[in-house]
Design a protein around this motif. Structure first.
Motif, PDB file in Angstrom:
ATOM      1  N   ILE A 135       4.179  17.646   9.337  1.00  0.00           N
ATOM      2  CA  ILE A 135       3.192  16.617   9.003  1.00  0.00           C
ATOM      3  C   ILE A 135       3.938  15.308   8.741  1.00  0.00           C
ATOM      4  CG2 ILE A 135       1.287  15.964   7.466  1.00  0.00           C
ATOM      5  CD1 ILE A 135       1.161  18.951   6.630  1.00  0.00           C
ATOM      6  N   LYS A 136       3.454  14.238   9.325  1.00  0.00           N
ATOM      7  CA  LYS A 136       4.026  12.913   9.080  1.00  0.00           C
ATOM      8  C   LYS A 136       2.893  11.990   8.620  1.00  0.00           C
ATOM      9  CE  LYS A 136       7.281  11.375  11.731  1.00  0.00           C
ATOM     10  NZ  LYS A 136       8.021  10.837  12.903  1.00  0.00           N
ATOM     11  N   ILE A 137       3.107  11.358   7.460  1.00  0.00           N
ATOM     12  CA  ILE A 137       2.069  10.518   6.858  1.00  0.00           C
ATOM     13  C   ILE A 137       2.656   9.135   6.604  1.00  0.00           C
ATOM     14  CG2 ILE A 137       0.438  10.272   4.938  1.00  0.00           C
ATOM     15  CD1 ILE A 137       1.114  13.343   4.383  1.00  0.00           C
ATOM     16  N   LEU A 138       1.965   8.101   7.040  1.00  0.00           N
ATOM     17  CA  LEU A 138       2.374   6.730   6.756  1.00  0.00           C
ATOM     18  C   LEU A 138       1.451   6.163   5.688  1.00  0.00           C
ATOM     19  CD1 LEU A 138       4.287   4.405   7.520  1.00  0.00           C
ATOM     20  CD2 LEU A 138       2.539   3.622   9.132  1.00  0.00           C
ATOM     21  N   LEU A 139       2.036   5.627   4.633  1.00  0.00           N
ATOM     22  CA  LEU A 139       1.274   5.032   3.531  1.00  0.00           C
ATOM     23  C   LEU A 139       1.489   3.523   3.537  1.00  0.00           C
ATOM     24  CD1 LEU A 139       2.151   7.579   0.697  1.00  0.00           C
ATOM     25  CD2 LEU A 139       0.125   7.571   2.166  1.00  0.00           C
ATOM     26  N   ARG A 140       0.401   2.780   3.688  1.00  0.00           N
ATOM     27  CA  ARG A 140       0.499   1.322   3.661  1.00  0.00           C
ATOM     28  C   ARG A 140       0.048   0.827   2.299  1.00  0.00           C
ATOM     29  NH1 ARG A 140      -1.987  -1.153   8.636  1.00  0.00           N
ATOM     30  NH2 ARG A 140       0.096  -0.650   9.445  1.00  0.00           N
ATOM     31  N   LEU A 141       0.851  -0.047   1.697  1.00  0.00           N
ATOM     32  CA  LEU A 141       0.580  -0.559   0.355  1.00  0.00           C
ATOM     33  C   LEU A 141       0.084  -1.992   0.443  1.00  0.00           C
ATOM     34  CD1 LEU A 141       3.886   0.862  -1.038  1.00  0.00           C
ATOM     35  CD2 LEU A 141       1.642   1.755  -1.579  1.00  0.00           C
ATOM     36  N   GLY A 142      -0.879  -2.313  -0.401  1.00  0.00           N
ATOM     37  CA  GLY A 142      -1.426  -3.661  -0.416  1.00  0.00           C
ATOM     38  C   GLY A 142      -1.924  -4.018  -1.801  1.00  0.00           C
ATOM     39  N   SER A 143      -2.728  -5.071  -1.878  1.00  0.00           N
ATOM     40  CA  SER A 143      -3.327  -5.479  -3.143  1.00  0.00           C
ATOM     41  C   SER A 143      -4.685  -6.087  -2.857  1.00  0.00           C
ATOM     42  CB  SER A 143      -2.429  -6.488  -3.874  1.00  0.00           C
ATOM     43  OG  SER A 143      -2.213  -7.642  -3.078  1.00  0.00           O
ATOM     44  N   ASP A 144      -5.605  -5.934  -3.814  1.00  0.00           N
ATOM     45  CA  ASP A 144      -6.941  -6.504  -3.630  1.00  0.00           C
ATOM     46  C   ASP A 144      -7.032  -7.861  -4.315  1.00  0.00           C
ATOM     47  OD1 ASP A 144      -7.211  -6.016  -6.349  1.00  0.00           O
ATOM     48  OD2 ASP A 144      -8.554  -4.299  -6.110  1.00  0.00           O
ATOM     49  N   THR A 145      -8.224  -8.428  -4.328  1.00  0.00           N
ATOM     50  CA  THR A 145      -8.388  -9.780  -4.865  1.00  0.00           C
ATOM     51  C   THR A 145      -8.152  -9.859  -6.371  1.00  0.00           C
ATOM     52  OG1 THR A 145     -10.776  -9.357  -5.041  1.00  0.00           O
ATOM     53  CG2 THR A 145      -9.994 -10.478  -3.054  1.00  0.00           C
ATOM     54  N   SER A 146      -8.262  -8.723  -7.067  1.00  0.00           N
ATOM     55  CA  SER A 146      -8.015  -8.721  -8.515  1.00  0.00           C
ATOM     56  C   SER A 146      -6.541  -8.517  -8.848  1.00  0.00           C
ATOM     57  CB  SER A 146      -8.852  -7.627  -9.199  1.00  0.00           C
ATOM     58  OG  SER A 146      -8.356  -6.338  -8.871  1.00  0.00           O
ATOM     59  N   GLY A 147      -5.701  -8.281  -7.819  1.00  0.00           N
ATOM     60  CA  GLY A 147      -4.285  -8.065  -8.066  1.00  0.00           C
ATOM     61  C   GLY A 147      -3.929  -6.622  -8.315  1.00  0.00           C
ATOM     62  N   LYS A 148      -4.882  -5.700  -8.089  1.00  0.00           N
ATOM     63  CA  LYS A 148      -4.571  -4.281  -8.226  1.00  0.00           C
ATOM     64  C   LYS A 148      -3.977  -3.750  -6.923  1.00  0.00           C
ATOM     65  CE  LYS A 148      -7.546  -2.382 -11.855  1.00  0.00           C
ATOM     66  NZ  LYS A 148      -6.454  -1.700 -12.558  1.00  0.00           N
ATOM     67  N   PRO A 149      -3.104  -2.744  -7.008  1.00  0.00           N
ATOM     68  CA  PRO A 149      -2.515  -2.183  -5.788  1.00  0.00           C
ATOM     69  C   PRO A 149      -3.532  -1.356  -5.010  1.00  0.00           C
ATOM     70  CG  PRO A 149      -1.793  -0.939  -7.706  1.00  0.00           C
ATOM     71  CD  PRO A 149      -2.580  -2.108  -8.229  1.00  0.00           C
ATOM     72  N   THR A 150      -3.366  -1.304  -3.710  1.00  0.00           N
ATOM     73  CA  THR A 150      -4.176  -0.454  -2.841  1.00  0.00           C
ATOM     74  C   THR A 150      -3.240   0.371  -1.962  1.00  0.00           C
ATOM     75  OG1 THR A 150      -4.311  -2.155  -1.116  1.00  0.00           O
ATOM     76  CG2 THR A 150      -6.067  -2.128  -2.768  1.00  0.00           C
ATOM     77  N   ILE A 151      -3.753   1.470  -1.438  1.00  0.00           N
ATOM     78  CA  ILE A 151      -2.956   2.326  -0.567  1.00  0.00           C
ATOM     79  C   ILE A 151      -3.870   2.919   0.499  1.00  0.00           C
ATOM     80  CG2 ILE A 151      -3.217   4.406  -2.011  1.00  0.00           C
ATOM     81  CD1 ILE A 151      -0.244   5.012  -1.320  1.00  0.00           C
ATOM     82  N   SER A 152      -3.373   3.020   1.711  1.00  0.00           N
ATOM     83  CA  SER A 152      -4.162   3.581   2.807  1.00  0.00           C
ATOM     84  C   SER A 152      -3.250   4.394   3.714  1.00  0.00           C
ATOM     85  CB  SER A 152      -4.849   2.461   3.604  1.00  0.00           C
ATOM     86  OG  SER A 152      -3.874   1.574   4.145  1.00  0.00           O
ATOM     87  N   THR A 153      -3.863   5.195   4.596  1.00  0.00           N
ATOM     88  CA  THR A 153      -3.099   6.015   5.548  1.00  0.00           C
ATOM     89  C   THR A 153      -3.451   5.576   6.965  1.00  0.00           C
ATOM     90  OG1 THR A 153      -4.868   7.657   5.399  1.00  0.00           O
ATOM     91  CG2 THR A 153      -2.903   8.047   4.086  1.00  0.00           C
TER      92      THR A 153
END
Length: 479
Positions: A135-153
């Protein structure tokens, strides 16, 4: 000026504007490879539990078997008994995010089968072993307008190289004749279901958890800290870095800070799982916020002086330095009001944290009517240093005051030699003011930590323009 010169000038101006408008962080959090490895262990354990709960659909179809003809089969009540992820690795991918690679995973299933061909019907059970799952998983990290972190695959792939199915029952031999058809269908279903479950776990579990990072932390009824992300977290070859605003502010009225954070020359330390870089900007916004909130005002009366300090705060004591005081206000209790005309400015260097505050000391006589009569106004300056540590996820500290200097700013009782009362002011500040300040600093200020994270093996180092805190982490499960 020619067109080429204009273009060069415009390019230089654009570059200058970009440099001046870039937002430097006031606070930096770095997760090293050791920290990522620990986080991966916790996440893989959760993913393993989630995969063990996979619900698989019933399978049915027709297959032609030599010398038998068309066979209709049904597989139902597929139950996943175990799903193990023994080998995994997390790797930061610069400018992309994090990659999780899982190898040699395996699972065991069982279920029921039913068959029909010609005039014959039968049923039984089967066991399924799934091996060499990658299994290979890529996790992309970001931030929303409030400055909280976000994560997606944005990408997940699962590959199963080996599936073994064994049918039992009177006609189990028949199923085993076309097991490759069954295995192929089961392989495809499992590969799709695994990535579906990964995406769901990232969204429901990991995304929810990383959003427990506090964007703001309330210190008391007057002050808060802004820990919002100023940019999406960035992966480097060795770590994951998060740039936070790192700014104290008054809850009643938040005004712009009159200076900007300087760039932090973060060292390449990797002994601990996580590092925190608290810049001089971070500490200086604390001074501004407390000053603007009116929290740097202290009153000292005789009742506040510890009993073991043989000192009376009255006009009789101070008349030894101000003779006219006894004539104007004989044997009356006194009160001192300490305040800062400007916010203290701290410097952070390799020698530690230090500052030279200016404090106004207004002395009053407390009249029999309880009203206050202004006596004199002193200006106090001195060298103050701070000792910093981390306890229970909070930055704690204490102050040490060196030699202080006094000057007379105003007097309603005539002129006098200020240096003569130096020792008395020393007693007042060391016995009364300093313990109050240190008691507050001992309560500490919260670090930006995810929920249920505990720190240990603390490291404290001072660098030019920032304080570096290092620690190992431990996740504390609920219950």
């Amino acid at each position: 000026m020619g067109m080429q010169s204009v273009a060069v000038a415009c390019g230089a101006l654009t570059l200058c504007l970009a440099l001046t408008t870039a937002t430097n962080p006031g606070f930096v959090v770095r997760i090293t490879q050791a920290g990522l490895d620990y986080a991966q262990e916790q996440a893989i354990a959760t993913l393993e539990r989630k995969l063990s709960q996979l619900k698989l659909p019933d399978i049915s179809g027709d297959s032609r078997v030599l010398r038998v003809g068309k066979v209709h089969y049904e597989l139902s009540r597929l139950r996943l008994r175990d799903f193990h992820l023994p080998y995994s690795r997390i790797t930061p991918i610069p400018n992309v995010g994090l990659q999780v690679s899982i190898s040699n995973a395996f699972a065991e299933l069982d279920g029921d089968w039913r068959v029909k061909f010609l005039f014959i019907r039968d049923h039984g059970s089967f066991d399924l072993k799934v091996e060499n799952i990658y299994i290979k998983i890529l996790l992309r990290l970001g931030s929303d307008t409030s400055g909280k972190p976000t994560i997606s695959t944005p990408d997940c792939s699962a590959h199963i190289s080996k599936v073994r199915v064994l049918f039992s029952g009177k006609l189990g031999w028949l199923y085993n004749l076309f097991h490759s058809v069954i295995e192929s269908r089961l392989r495809k279903i499992l590969e799709d279901k695994v990535c579906d479950k990964v995406a769901m776990s990232v969204y429901n579990e990991l995304q929810t958890y990383i959003r427990t990072l506090p964007v703001t932390a309330r210190i008391d009824d007057k002050i808060g800290i802004d820990y919002s992300l100023v940019a999406p977290p960035r992966a480097t070859a060795q770590s994951l870095d998060a740039d936070l605003k790192g700014e104290f502010y008054s809850l009643a009225h938040r005004s712009p800070v009159p200076f900007s954070p300087l760039p932090l020359a973060f060292p390449s330390d990797h002994e601990r799982m996580v590092y925190f870089g608290a810049s001089s900007y971070f500490f200086n916004t604390a001074g501004i916020a407390y000053h603007e909130a009116g929290a740097l005002v202290f009153e000292i009366t005789e009742a506040m002086i510890p009993k073991d300090v043989e000192f009376k705060l009255n006009t009789s004591v101070f008349s030894a330095f101000i003779p006219q005081l006894e004539e104007m206000y004989p044997n009356m209790p006194m009160k001192f009001r300490l305040s800062t005309p400007t916010a203290p400015f701290l410097t952070v260097g390799e020698g530690g944290i230090s500052f030279q505050p200016i404090v106004d000391i207004q002395a009053y006589a407390i009249l029999p009517s309880s009203s206050l009569a202004p006596l004199f106004l002193l200006s106090l300056t001195g060298n103050v240093s701070a000792v910093i540590n981390v306890r229970s996820g909070r930055i704690v500290g204490s102050l040490d005051v060196g030699r202080i200097r006094l000057s007379l700013k105003d007097s309603a009782v005539g002129t006098f030699q200020v240096r003569m009362m130096q020792s008395l002011i020393n007693i007042l500040t060391s016995s009364t003011l300093l313990p109050r300040l240190n008691a507050r600093l001992d309560e500490g200020f919260p670090l930006p930590l995810l929920d249920r994270i505990q720190l240990s093996n603390i490291l404290v180092r001072f660098h030019q323009n920032f304080l570096l805190l290092g620690a190992d982490v431990r996740f504390q499960p609920r219950g």
